[in-house]
Design a protein around this motif. Structure first.
Motif, PDB file in Angstrom:
ATOM      1  N   LEU A 110       0.843  -1.215   0.000  1.00  0.00           N
ATOM      2  CA  LEU A 110       0.000   0.000   0.000  1.00  0.00           C
ATOM      3  C   LEU A 110       0.870   1.254   0.000  1.00  0.00           C
ATOM      4  CD1 LEU A 110      -2.711  -1.096   2.606  1.00  0.00           C
ATOM      5  CD2 LEU A 110      -2.893  -1.129   0.097  1.00  0.00           C
ATOM      6  N   LEU A 111       2.014   1.172   0.697  1.00  0.00           N
ATOM      7  CA  LEU A 111       2.913   2.326   0.791  1.00  0.00           C
ATOM      8  C   LEU A 111       3.567   2.640  -0.552  1.00  0.00           C
ATOM      9  CD1 LEU A 111       4.148   4.342   2.829  1.00  0.00           C
ATOM     10  CD2 LEU A 111       5.916   2.634   3.316  1.00  0.00           C
ATOM     11  N   ALA A 112       3.792   1.611  -1.347  1.00  0.00           N
ATOM     12  CA  ALA A 112       4.421   1.810  -2.663  1.00  0.00           C
ATOM     13  C   ALA A 112       3.402   2.268  -3.712  1.00  0.00           C
ATOM     14  CB  ALA A 112       5.120   0.535  -3.111  1.00  0.00           C
ATOM     15  N   LEU A 113       2.128   2.373  -3.294  1.00  0.00           N
ATOM     16  CA  LEU A 113       1.092   2.958  -4.158  1.00  0.00           C
ATOM     17  C   LEU A 113       0.736   4.318  -3.554  1.00  0.00           C
ATOM     18  CD1 LEU A 113      -0.978  -0.342  -4.535  1.00  0.00           C
ATOM     19  CD2 LEU A 113       0.493   0.713  -6.274  1.00  0.00           C
ATOM     20  N   GLU A 114      -0.311   4.960  -4.052  1.00  0.00           N
ATOM     21  CA  GLU A 114      -0.724   6.250  -3.485  1.00  0.00           C
ATOM     22  C   GLU A 114      -1.912   5.974  -2.571  1.00  0.00           C
ATOM     23  OE1 GLU A 114       0.982   9.064  -4.412  1.00  0.00           O
ATOM     24  OE2 GLU A 114       2.200   7.736  -5.667  1.00  0.00           O
ATOM     25  N   THR A 115      -1.640   5.764  -1.289  1.00  0.00           N
ATOM     26  CA  THR A 115      -2.690   5.294  -0.365  1.00  0.00           C
ATOM     27  C   THR A 115      -2.931   6.285   0.756  1.00  0.00           C
ATOM     28  OG1 THR A 115      -1.954   3.026  -0.801  1.00  0.00           O
ATOM     29  CG2 THR A 115      -3.361   3.347   1.127  1.00  0.00           C
ATOM     30  N   THR A 116      -4.207   6.469   1.070  1.00  0.00           N
ATOM     31  CA  THR A 116      -4.569   7.243   2.271  1.00  0.00           C
ATOM     32  C   THR A 116      -5.416   6.356   3.178  1.00  0.00           C
ATOM     33  OG1 THR A 116      -6.556   8.143   1.220  1.00  0.00           O
ATOM     34  CG2 THR A 116      -4.572   9.492   1.106  1.00  0.00           C
ATOM     35  N   VAL A 117      -5.433   6.714   4.469  1.00  0.00           N
ATOM     36  CA  VAL A 117      -6.304   5.999   5.399  1.00  0.00           C
ATOM     37  C   VAL A 117      -7.394   6.963   5.860  1.00  0.00           C
ATOM     38  CG1 VAL A 117      -4.539   4.373   6.195  1.00  0.00           C
ATOM     39  CG2 VAL A 117      -4.828   6.502   7.407  1.00  0.00           C
ATOM     40  N   VAL A 118      -8.612   6.436   5.946  1.00  0.00           N
ATOM     41  CA  VAL A 118      -9.739   7.252   6.401  1.00  0.00           C
ATOM     42  C   VAL A 118     -10.074   6.811   7.821  1.00  0.00           C
ATOM     43  CG1 VAL A 118     -12.125   7.917   5.958  1.00  0.00           C
ATOM     44  CG2 VAL A 118     -10.588   7.424   4.034  1.00  0.00           C
ATOM     45  N   LEU A 119      -9.969   7.767   8.753  1.00  0.00           N
ATOM     46  CA  LEU A 119     -10.124   7.451  10.170  1.00  0.00           C
ATOM     47  C   LEU A 119     -11.341   8.136  10.762  1.00  0.00           C
ATOM     48  CD1 LEU A 119      -6.404   8.175  11.116  1.00  0.00           C
ATOM     49  CD2 LEU A 119      -7.420   5.902  10.877  1.00  0.00           C
ATOM     50  N   GLN A 120     -12.166   7.377  11.479  1.00  0.00           N
ATOM     51  CA  GLN A 120     -13.244   7.993  12.249  1.00  0.00           C
ATOM     52  C   GLN A 120     -12.574   8.650  13.446  1.00  0.00           C
ATOM     53  OE1 GLN A 120     -16.346   7.932  11.260  1.00  0.00           O
ATOM     54  NE2 GLN A 120     -17.462   8.746  13.015  1.00  0.00           N
ATOM     55  N   GLY A 121     -12.656   9.954  13.517  1.00  0.00           N
ATOM     56  CA  GLY A 121     -11.946  10.697  14.560  1.00  0.00           C
ATOM     57  C   GLY A 121     -10.814  11.508  13.970  1.00  0.00           C
ATOM     58  N   GLY A 122     -10.022  10.936  13.093  1.00  0.00           N
ATOM     59  CA  GLY A 122      -8.807  11.600  12.614  1.00  0.00           C
ATOM     60  C   GLY A 122      -8.849  12.096  11.182  1.00  0.00           C
ATOM     61  N   GLY A 123      -9.949  11.832  10.465  1.00  0.00           N
ATOM     62  CA  GLY A 123     -10.040  12.283   9.074  1.00  0.00           C
ATOM     63  C   GLY A 123      -9.206  11.419   8.144  1.00  0.00           C
ATOM     64  N   GLU A 124      -8.873  12.011   6.988  1.00  0.00           N
ATOM     65  CA  GLU A 124      -8.138  11.251   5.964  1.00  0.00           C
ATOM     66  C   GLU A 124      -6.689  11.703   5.924  1.00  0.00           C
ATOM     67  OE1 GLU A 124     -10.085  11.171   2.173  1.00  0.00           O
ATOM     68  OE2 GLU A 124      -8.296  10.477   1.121  1.00  0.00           O
ATOM     69  N   ILE A 125      -5.756  10.768   6.039  1.00  0.00           N
ATOM     70  CA  ILE A 125      -4.338  11.147   5.958  1.00  0.00           C
ATOM     71  C   ILE A 125      -3.565  10.155   5.098  1.00  0.00           C
ATOM     72  CG2 ILE A 125      -4.255  12.393   8.162  1.00  0.00           C
ATOM     73  CD1 ILE A 125      -2.857  10.068   9.399  1.00  0.00           C
ATOM     74  N   GLU A 126      -2.428  10.645   4.593  1.00  0.00           N
ATOM     75  CA  GLU A 126      -1.560   9.787   3.769  1.00  0.00           C
ATOM     76  C   GLU A 126      -1.068   8.619   4.615  1.00  0.00           C
ATOM     77  OE1 GLU A 126      -0.192  10.478   0.604  1.00  0.00           O
ATOM     78  OE2 GLU A 126      -1.269  12.373   0.345  1.00  0.00           O
ATOM     79  N   LEU A 127      -1.033   7.441   4.011  1.00  0.00           N
ATOM     80  CA  LEU A 127      -0.538   6.263   4.736  1.00  0.00           C
ATOM     81  C   LEU A 127       0.886   6.507   5.247  1.00  0.00           C
ATOM     82  CD1 LEU A 127      -0.734   3.310   5.684  1.00  0.00           C
ATOM     83  CD2 LEU A 127       0.073   2.625   3.416  1.00  0.00           C
ATOM     84  N   GLU A 128       1.707   7.139   4.413  1.00  0.00           N
ATOM     85  CA  GLU A 128       3.099   7.365   4.827  1.00  0.00           C
ATOM     86  C   GLU A 128       3.162   8.190   6.117  1.00  0.00           C
ATOM     87  OE1 GLU A 128       5.547   9.470   2.010  1.00  0.00           O
ATOM     88  OE2 GLU A 128       7.341   9.128   3.223  1.00  0.00           O
ATOM     89  N   ASP A 129       2.345   9.243   6.201  1.00  0.00           N
ATOM     90  CA  ASP A 129       2.342  10.084   7.410  1.00  0.00           C
ATOM     91  C   ASP A 129       1.785   9.316   8.605  1.00  0.00           C
ATOM     92  OD1 ASP A 129       3.368  12.163   5.949  1.00  0.00           O
ATOM     93  OD2 ASP A 129       1.399  12.971   5.424  1.00  0.00           O
ATOM     94  N   PHE A 130       0.737   8.533   8.338  1.00  0.00           N
ATOM     95  CA  PHE A 130       0.121   7.731   9.403  1.00  0.00           C
ATOM     96  C   PHE A 130       1.154   6.761   9.997  1.00  0.00           C
ATOM     97  CE2 PHE A 130      -2.376   3.824  10.486  1.00  0.00           C
ATOM     98  CZ  PHE A 130      -3.084   4.342  11.559  1.00  0.00           C
TER      99      PHE A 130
END
Ligand code: FAD
Length: 261
Positions: free
Chosen positions: A123-143
């Motif tokens: 997932l990191l080698a693609l363009e992935t974001t995570v959607v979090l209840q509470g935290g919103g949407e952030i880049e997987l790399e930053d997460f």
């Protein structure tokens, strides 16, 4: 043994989240394969299985994968097989048996940032974001860079659609063991490469310096392999030494390049 005093079958993401943050000992249940290996007494166990979070959808720009989607779903899903050379399906297809893959969930895996994870470096080698209840949407790399585990619920992962192709390399002592090292190489339609290394044994990271060299020179050289082995922080554990990981990462990159070029 997994133990808890109360059980909540959540009827909405809001109610699940409100319950989660009420008490430090409240937890979200994924497939519970990992939780059942521990021996912790929890307060309320929050079950998301009635929230329709098991899905793999293709929209115009993104692939959406719900938190309760199982590894078996990733493995057999035709949408995922038709994108990125099928690496999302391929990286999970050999993890233990079908019964196990039917149970473990994407949300628990990504949220827990397991260093040994086979899925996360892909997932990191693609363009992935995570959607979090509470935290919103952030880049997987930053997460992944965050050291603390949030009190959030992972709702879905979003992967930007592209014509990227990729290759997943893994080395294991035995087929059913955790990886000694994982390496993922992707190449987009503009010949831009991404390299992710996981099971170092720490959390997966991008090999930024190596990517820069490869993207600027487009050449396979010893410098490339040396840069990779020097820039990634490897450590020793019961599966392999730091030196061994440093040595095999070069071979793994070479093999991945042969597949992708
Ligand atoms: C014996 C064994 C061998 C394994 N081998 C491999 C392997 O070779 N390769 C590999 O990649 N993985 C491996 N795994 C890990 C596995 O693939 C899953 O990542 C792991 O089991 C977690 O998934 P789960 O659904 O069982 O999570 P659970 O056990 O249900 O939960 C794990 C943690 O995630 C939290 N959680 C669950 N869902 C969410 C959510 N939606 N939002 C926020 N937090 C959440 C839980 O509260 C808990 O803290 C292995 C696991 C086991 C038990």
């Amino acid at each position: 043994m997994l133990q808890f005093s109360n059980y909540l079958l959540a009827d909405s993401l809001d109610s699940a989240y409100n319950e989660l943050v009420k008490n430090k000992k409240n937890i979200i249940l994924g497939g519970t394969s990992y939780l059942r290996m521990g021996d912790t007494q929890f307060n309320t166990a929050i079950d998301l299985s009635n929230l329709s979070l098991s899905y793999i959808n293709e929209a115009r720009d993104f692939l959406h994968i719900g938190a309760m989607t199982s590894f078996r779903d990733l493995e057999v899903n035709p949408i995922l097989k038709s994108h990125f050379s099928g690496i999302i399906s391929k990286c999970v297809e050999n993890i233990l048996g079908v019964q196990f893959r039917n149970n473990v969930t994407v949300g628990a895996t990504v949220f827990s940032k397991y260093g040994f994870s086979d899925l996360i470096p892909v997932l990191l080698a693609l363009e992935t974001t995570v959607v979090l209840q509470g935290g919103g949407e952030i880049e997987l790399e930053d997460f992944l860079k965050e050291d603390t585990i949030r009190r959030d619920i992972l709702v879905e992962i979003k992967i930007k659609k592209s014509n990227s192709i990729g290759n997943f390399q893994t080395i294991r002592r035995t087929k059913s063991d955790y990886a000694v090292l994982n390496l993922v190489l992707t190449k987009n339609s503009e010949n831009k490469f991404k390299i992710a290394v996981g099971a170092r044994p720490g959390k997966a990271v991008l090999a930024k310096k190596t990517m820069d060299i490869l993207n600027s020179t487009q050449e396979i050289s010893d410098t490339l392999f040396e840069t990779l082995s020097n820039e990634i922080v490897f450590e020793s554990n019961m599966r392999a030494s730091e030196e061994y990981r440093r040595a095999i990462c070069k071979v793994m990159l070479k093999r991945a390049l042969q597949e992708v070029l």
